[in-house]
Structures are given as structure tokens and as C-alpha cells.
Design an enzyme around this catalytic site. Structure first.
Site, PDB file in Angstrom:
ATOM      1  N   CYS A 144     -15.893   1.256 -20.485  1.00 36.73           N
ATOM      2  CA  CYS A 144     -17.224   1.198 -19.872  1.00 36.73           C
ATOM      3  C   CYS A 144     -17.989  -0.065 -20.256  1.00 36.73           C
ATOM      4  O   CYS A 144     -18.783  -0.588 -19.463  1.00 36.73           O
ATOM      5  CB  CYS A 144     -18.032   2.435 -20.255  1.00 36.73           C
ATOM      6  SG  CYS A 144     -17.334   3.980 -19.597  1.00 36.73           S
TER       7      CYS A 144
ATOM      8  N   CYS B  64     -17.358  -2.770 -17.787  1.00 32.34           N
ATOM      9  CA  CYS B  64     -17.515  -2.411 -16.370  1.00 32.34           C
ATOM     10  C   CYS B  64     -18.792  -3.024 -15.789  1.00 32.34           C
ATOM     11  O   CYS B  64     -19.887  -2.850 -16.347  1.00 32.34           O
ATOM     12  CB  CYS B  64     -17.562  -0.902 -16.214  1.00 32.34           C
ATOM     13  SG  CYS B  64     -17.765  -0.360 -14.489  1.00 32.34           S
TER      14      CYS B  64
ATOM     15  N   GLU C  93       0.825  -1.209   0.000  1.00 26.44           N
ATOM     16  CA  GLU C  93       0.000   0.000   0.000  1.00 26.44           C
ATOM     17  C   GLU C  93       0.862   1.263   0.000  1.00 26.44           C
ATOM     18  O   GLU C  93       0.550   2.239  -0.689  1.00 26.44           O
ATOM     19  CB  GLU C  93      -0.925   0.001   1.217  1.00 26.44           C
ATOM     20  CG  GLU C  93      -2.082  -0.971   1.124  1.00 26.44           C
ATOM     21  CD  GLU C  93      -3.039  -0.637   0.010  1.00 26.44           C
ATOM     22  OE1 GLU C  93      -3.359   0.560  -0.169  1.00 26.44           O
ATOM     23  OE2 GLU C  93      -3.468  -1.562  -0.700  1.00 26.44           O
TER      24      GLU C  93
ATOM     25  N   CYS D 298     -24.038   3.883 -13.709  1.00 25.30           N
ATOM     26  CA  CYS D 298     -22.978   4.897 -13.601  1.00 25.30           C
ATOM     27  C   CYS D 298     -23.449   6.224 -14.179  1.00 25.30           C
ATOM     28  O   CYS D 298     -23.808   6.315 -15.366  1.00 25.30           O
ATOM     29  CB  CYS D 298     -21.730   4.419 -14.335  1.00 25.30           C
ATOM     30  SG  CYS D 298     -20.391   5.632 -14.345  1.00 25.30           S
TER      31      CYS D 298
ATOM     32  N   CYS E  56     -11.894   1.254 -15.124  1.00 26.74           N
ATOM     33  CA  CYS E  56     -12.298   2.666 -14.958  1.00 26.74           C
ATOM     34  C   CYS E  56     -11.048   3.535 -14.890  1.00 26.74           C
ATOM     35  O   CYS E  56     -10.808   4.251 -13.914  1.00 26.74           O
ATOM     36  CB  CYS E  56     -13.154   2.812 -13.695  1.00 26.74           C
ATOM     37  SG  CYS E  56     -13.991   4.410 -13.551  1.00 26.74           S
TER      38      CYS E  56
END
Length: 348
Positions: free
Chosen positions: A202, A205, A40, A211, A195
Site C-alpha cells: 500500500c 500504491c 490476454e 482507498c 495491489c
């Protein structure tokens, strides 16, 4: 389960990333908190493909939190060299040392205890607790911000306080109680692979049906860009003092400013000052101007003019200075060097 968790998890099962090197590395093939945390921190401002070799090299050398806590700073910075934003590496080690001193050598499972550690903010703490321990905490890294901004049609730069507060509310509302680790990875993967910032896919997705950005044709406008500022430029002359054996004089930078604490080349404001500094460190005869280049930081551009002093002879007086050292090519790999300095020295 939230309105996006079910389709997102179904997509993740078939299209998500399941074999990243920081996944499934603990006892019983569980995610290891140290590796999750390290990934991270490395992934802040840096893409997965770039991080993977750094991560693998880091955990090969420092496989546990206790190893990181006990390592000398030069080792940590050398392993980090090239990733940039070196304060992340220092915070990482300071946090490891605090975990050894206060938490039995483990990352705590308590949210407040985690965010109290150096370099761990709300989103990083949530990612550790969700992915390593399966606890229900939302995250809001750059990829998640992009997904939620488009899905909900939120205008305004995501770094602005009011916008970020709204995004946190959505992030919390969407985070499910079950399969939290998978959901956390799934929404990050969606932002990183589908994305994406430019030309989002799209049609691939799982959230496209609801969306707002896709419905209203706003995928190119959202997230709203950060208001632009003119990036200032600075100039520096880097002194490359090289002796007859090919050793280079390095100087440890002070605790403030960019590259703090790293070994670098002595610097001067102009060529006259460079000659004066060079003469303080060594006996020199001539100098050769090398090709200038530009290194871009987040807040300014640095124009670097390297000046090579070949065949320099060290002044004996500098041998007692702990912030100066002559290094051969074989020693450079073990030191934390700024990426442009390492590239410059490798080109000689």
C-alpha cells in the site's frame, strides 16, 4: 480524466511494465492486435512470468493470425501444452479461423464482432480494443477486480453477478478517453505488482490516499473470498505401454471432458481393467506400479496410478486405429500432451 487515471498513469510511466513481449510489436512499433489477444488468452488463470516463454514459442511458430488459423490442431496443442485449460487454445484457433473467413484475416475493431468470436468475453474484447486500437473500452480481469474492490471497499465475491455489475460500472467510469492503452496496462500492472492478493504494498500504491480498504484496514478481507466447496477426488490408472524400442502407446482423448482431443495415456478404473485394456492393445508379460501422484484441476483432484508395461509388443490390429499411436521420445514434443502426462513420460 477520472479520479484514478491521472495518478495511475503517472505511476505507470515510472513503474509500469513497458517491455512485455506482446507490447510494441506491430507496424511503427504499435501494439499488434494478434499478440495482444494471444497474451490476454494465455494470461487467463496464469501469471506473466509463466506465460512469457509460452508466448514467445507460440509466436515464433505461428507469428500471425493466419498462421494460427491454418495450423493443425496438434501443433497448436503442443505449443499450449503445460498452460492448461486447453479449451482456450481450441477457441483461439476457431476464432482465428472465423477471422479469416469473415473479417479479412484480422481481429475486428467492432466490440460486438469481437465478443461473438469463440473464447473472447467482454473484458478480453475491451483489452484488445484498448491496447491494440486505442479505443475507449474498460476491462475487468482478476487484477482489475482486486484493485477496484479494494479502492471502493466493495464486499461480496467479485464473481457474483451483482458485485461484478458494480465493478463494471466503476471500471467504465475510471477508464479515460486519452492514453487508454497505457491506462489498461497500468491498472493490470498495479494489481499484478502492488495491489497483490496477499500483503499488498500500500505504501507504493498511487491510489492509497483514497482507498477504502486501506483506510478501513480491510486489505486482507477484500476481495471477499469465493464460498468454499469440497473438492471431490477421483482415481485413475494410466497405462504406460512401452515397446522394445522405447516407444509409448498414446491414445487421443475424445471431444468431451478434460484434456479433450489431447494425446494421453490409456486409462482404466482399476488394475484389473488396466490389464484387460493393455492386453487388447499389446502382448504383455508383466507390469510395474510406478509412484502415484495427484493432479489438481479447478473442480476436482485426480489421483493417478501409473502402471508400466515394459517390453510390450503391439497388436497389428491397432495400426488402423487413428486414435492410437506408438510414439518415440522425439515425437512427444510435437504433440499436445497434458502436463502431468508429459512429466510422467519425461521421468521414465
Amino acid at each position: 480524466m477520472s479520479d484514478i487515471a491521472a495518478p495511475l498513469l503517472a505511476w505507470f510511466d515510472h513503474h509500469g511494465r513497458h517491455d512485455l513481449p506482446w507490447q510494441h510489436a506491430g507496424p511503427g512499433n504499435a501494439r499488434d492486435a494478434y499478440r495482444v489477444w494471444l497474451s490476454e488468452i494465455m494470461l487467463q488463470q496464469t501469471q506473466v512470468a509463466t506465460v512469457i516463454p509460452y508466448f514467445q514459442r507460440f509466436v515464433e511458430t505461428l507469428p500471425t493470425l493466419r498462421d494460427l488459423a491454418a495450423a493443425d490442431e496438434d501443433t497448436v496443442l503442443a505449443l499450449w501444452s503445460g498452460l492448461g485449460y486447453y479449451r482456450r487454445a481450441r477457441f483461439l484457433q476457431r476464432a482465428a479461423q472465423e477471422c479469416v473467413a469473415r473479417h479479412g484475416g484480422e481481429l475486428p475493431r467492432d466490440f460486438d464482432a469481437l465478443v461473438a468470436l469463440p473464447g473472447i468475453g467482454r473484458s478480453t474484447a475491451g483489452a484488445i480494443l484498448a491496447q491494440a486500437y486505442g479505443l475507449r473500452f474498460p476491462i475487468l480481469d482478476g487484477n482489475v477486480k482486486r484493485v477496484l474492490t479494494r479502492y471502493h471497499g466493495i464486499h461480496g465475491h467479485p464473481g457474483q453477478g451483482a458485485v461484478e455489475k458494480q465493478l463494471w460500472q466503476h471500471a467504465d467510469a475510471h477508464t479515460p478517453s486519452q492514453r487508454v492503452a497505457d491506462y489498461t496496462q497500468a491498472i493490470m500492472d498495479l494489481g499484478a505488482t502492488v495491489c497483490v492478493r496477499s500483503r499488498p504494498q500500500c505504501d507504493a500504491c498511487p491510489l492509497a490516499t483514497d482507498c477504502v480498504a486501506r483506510r478501513d484496514g480491510l486489505t486482507a478481507q477484500l476481495p471477499s473470498p469465493k464460498p468454499r466447496k469440497t473438492i471431490p477426488e477421483r482415481d485413475t490408472v494410466m497405462l504406460v505401454l512401452r515397446d522394445a524400442r522405447g516407444k509409448i502407446l498414446l491414445e487421443r482423448r475424445g471431444p468431451q471432458g478434460v484434456w479433450s482431443g489431447l494425446w494421453s495415456l490409456p486409462e482404466a478404473g482399476d488394475n484389473d481393467a488396466a490389464w484387460r485394456i493393455a492386453q487388447q492393445h499389446a502382448v504383455i508379460d508383466d507390469a510395474q506400479a510406478l509412484t502415484p501422484f495427484v493432479h489438481v484441476f479447478s473442480h476436482y483432484r485426480l489421483r493417478i496410478e501409473p502402471l508400466l508395461f515394459d517390453g510390450a509388443t503391439a497388436h497389428p490390429a491397432i495400426a488402423d486405429n487413428p486414435h492410437l499411436r506408438w510414439c518415440g521420445a522425439g515425437e512427444l514434443a510435437s504433440l499436445g500432451l497434458p502436463a502431468p502426462v508429459r512429466s510422467l513420460l519425461q521421468s521414465l
